[in-house]
Write an enzyme that holds these catalytic residues in place. Sequence first.
Site, PDB file in Angstrom:
ATOM      1  N   HIS A 117      28.429  19.523 -17.514  1.00 32.90           N
ATOM      2  CA  HIS A 117      29.715  19.201 -16.882  1.00 32.90           C
ATOM      3  C   HIS A 117      30.493  18.134 -17.648  1.00 32.90           C
ATOM      4  O   HIS A 117      31.688  17.914 -17.370  1.00 32.90           O
ATOM      5  CB  HIS A 117      29.492  18.715 -15.447  1.00 32.90           C
ATOM      6  CG  HIS A 117      29.298  19.815 -14.449  1.00 32.90           C
ATOM      7  ND1 HIS A 117      28.181  20.624 -14.440  1.00 32.90           N
ATOM      8  CD2 HIS A 117      30.080  20.247 -13.422  1.00 32.90           C
ATOM      9  CE1 HIS A 117      28.271  21.496 -13.441  1.00 32.90           C
ATOM     10  NE2 HIS A 117      29.415  21.280 -12.810  1.00 32.90           N
ATOM     11  N   GLY A 118      29.831  17.434 -18.565  1.00 42.17           N
ATOM     12  CA  GLY A 118      30.517  16.398 -19.323  1.00 42.17           C
ATOM     13  C   GLY A 118      30.946  15.248 -18.432  1.00 42.17           C
ATOM     14  O   GLY A 118      30.252  14.867 -17.485  1.00 42.17           O
TER      15      GLY A 118
ATOM     16  N   ALA B 135       0.861  -1.189   0.000  1.00 44.67           N
ATOM     17  CA  ALA B 135       0.000   0.000   0.000  1.00 44.67           C
ATOM     18  C   ALA B 135       0.890   1.229   0.000  1.00 44.67           C
ATOM     19  O   ALA B 135       1.041   1.911   1.015  1.00 44.67           O
ATOM     20  CB  ALA B 135      -0.935   0.002   1.206  1.00 44.67           C
TER      21      ALA B 135
ATOM     22  N   GLU C  93       5.607  11.765  -1.176  1.00 45.43           N
ATOM     23  CA  GLU C  93       4.290  12.378  -1.035  1.00 45.43           C
ATOM     24  C   GLU C  93       3.362  12.069  -2.213  1.00 45.43           C
ATOM     25  O   GLU C  93       2.559  12.888  -2.628  1.00 45.43           O
ATOM     26  CB  GLU C  93       4.424  13.902  -0.859  1.00 45.43           C
ATOM     27  CG  GLU C  93       4.455  14.347   0.588  1.00 45.43           C
ATOM     28  CD  GLU C  93       5.779  14.008   1.275  1.00 45.43           C
ATOM     29  OE1 GLU C  93       6.446  13.022   0.899  1.00 45.43           O
ATOM     30  OE2 GLU C  93       6.142  14.717   2.232  1.00 45.43           O
TER      31      GLU C  93
ATOM     32  N   ILE D 237       9.926   4.526   5.898  1.00 44.59           N
ATOM     33  CA  ILE D 237       9.468   5.552   6.819  1.00 44.59           C
ATOM     34  C   ILE D 237      10.613   6.526   7.126  1.00 44.59           C
ATOM     35  O   ILE D 237      11.605   6.166   7.760  1.00 44.59           O
ATOM     36  CB  ILE D 237       8.914   4.926   8.114  1.00 44.59           C
ATOM     37  CG1 ILE D 237       7.816   3.909   7.776  1.00 44.59           C
ATOM     38  CG2 ILE D 237       8.402   6.011   9.042  1.00 44.59           C
ATOM     39  CD1 ILE D 237       6.685   4.454   6.926  1.00 44.59           C
TER      40      ILE D 237
END
Length: 383
Positions: free
Chosen positions: A342-343, A128, A367, A159
């Site tokens: 930045h490569g 869930a 969330e 959590i």
Amino acid sequence: MVSTTEFDELIEVLRDFVRREVMPAEAGIDESDEIPDRLIAQAKEMGLYGYALPAEFGGLGLSVRQQVLVTMELGYTSPAFRSLFGTNNGIAGQVLVLAGTEEQRKQWLPRLASGEVVASFALTEPDAGSDPSRLVTSAVPLSGPDGDGWVIDGLKRYITNAPAADIFMVFARTDPQAPPGKGIGVFIVPARLDGVSVAARDHKMGQAGAWTADVSFSGARVPADALVGEAAAAGYSTAMRSLAHGRLVIAAMCVGVMARLIDESVTYARERSQGGHPIADYQLVQAMLADSQTEYMAARALVLDAAARYDAGTDQRLAPSAAKYFASEAVGRIADRAVQIHGGSGYMRGVPVERLYRDVRLFRIYEGTSQIQQLVIAREMLR
């Protein structure tokens, strides 16, 4: 109530603190999976454990608009730093703000605001996650010579702050016959209660220093007044309201990280040369910077607008989901461009954009996933 002048001063102090104290510690946090004790102590001294909690209970009592502006400043550094006090201010603390009795607020909110107590929000379960309406953790009423209470059994997953928590806001099914989303209560459960067990820290892709873990409840008995509020079936509604507030906070975090990624990209583009020319001279690099800046400005405006609607009470559901959905997706694109600019160096450990690239992936899950936000937005539009 914090005045405009006081709030402006708070932002300046926080901005200086983030850059002077927290940013130099980022690499160490990533390597050790620990926030230095000195930063924890300073966060408590600055009132950061309670900036979103009511002033009457020891918090700063900031409006939601002020909260997101604070969060944008915190987003400029390692997300783990905000996570230290994020659950106290956010989804766990807001359970008490939104639904707690006066006695529960008096007992717990001052301790959350000071940082004496760390609270965690225990909703997600193995089966869930994105749909917590189908959670199976149970809370069975119990009467006996030692007083009335509840016995809680179940397993919670991912959590946040669980290894450091003093109390859990545990969502459990009080009516096993009720349909999904109904018959769910929320309970204040001490972390060191018999029958409560916290597993080892999870090993995550990013956000080192922000601890998560499984929490199991096996015959954990709590007194009757552990039920938050007075309705044993109002927990799911409380969770959804708390998450809506949390979505704005996550969106604001994304905006803060965007600003940092763009600053890192601009600095690197100015300083790095290719073929005798700064890479900032190349149109492809300029295009990536322009795209990132545009998305940053759009996300910031959306978050501030959503916060204003939340404060006014005109929209506390669709706008937070839209802000969280857009900002969490956009920060991923901006992080990807930052690494590209930045490569090869952007792919190396120890470079801020590489670390932030790993960190921001979680924002699309926190969330409620992006897919859940799509459902919330569409359902609100079609009501």
